[in-house]
Write an enzyme that holds these catalytic residues in place. Structure first.
Site, short mmCIF file in Angstrom:
data_model
loop_
_atom_site.label_atom_id
_atom_site.label_comp_id
_atom_site.label_asym_id
_atom_site.label_seq_id
_atom_site.Cartn_x
_atom_site.Cartn_y
_atom_site.Cartn_z
CD GLU A 1 17.90 -17.68 -1.28
OE1 GLU A 1 17.49 -18.24 -0.24
OE2 GLU A 1 18.97 -17.99 -1.83
CG ASP B 1 12.29 5.08 0.51
OD1 ASP B 1 12.79 6.02 1.18
OD2 ASP B 1 12.37 5.03 -0.73
#
Length: 79
Positions: free
Chosen positions: A34, A48
């Site tokens: 995680e 991005d």
């Protein structure tokens, strides 16, 4: 999972961002996947947002630095 903390260390001269994630849980299982997933997703998000300015961005070295607890106990990279 009881908490997740993500920090970003920027080095403008080197043009790098180092991302650290700390994940805590109350259970007996480890949460290292995680923590590494949090760093990977943060890296992809930064890519991005920045890809229009720089296509040559590199994401590397998603790795476990330290863990404690769980079945396998304590781990510290390099020790």
């Amino acid at each position: 999972v009881s908490s997740i903390d993500i920090t970003f260390d920027l080095d403008p001269k080197a043009g790098t961002i180092e991302i650290h994630s700390i994940v805590r849980c109350e259970g007996k299982t480890g949460v290292e996947i995680e923590a590494m997933t949090a760093c990977a997703i943060a890296s992809l998000t930064i890519y991005d947002m920045c890809k229009s300015a720089e296509k040559g961005i590199v994401i590397d070295q998603v790795r476990l630095l330290r863990k404690s607890g769980g079945k396998s106990g304590e781990y510290v990279r390099g020790s």
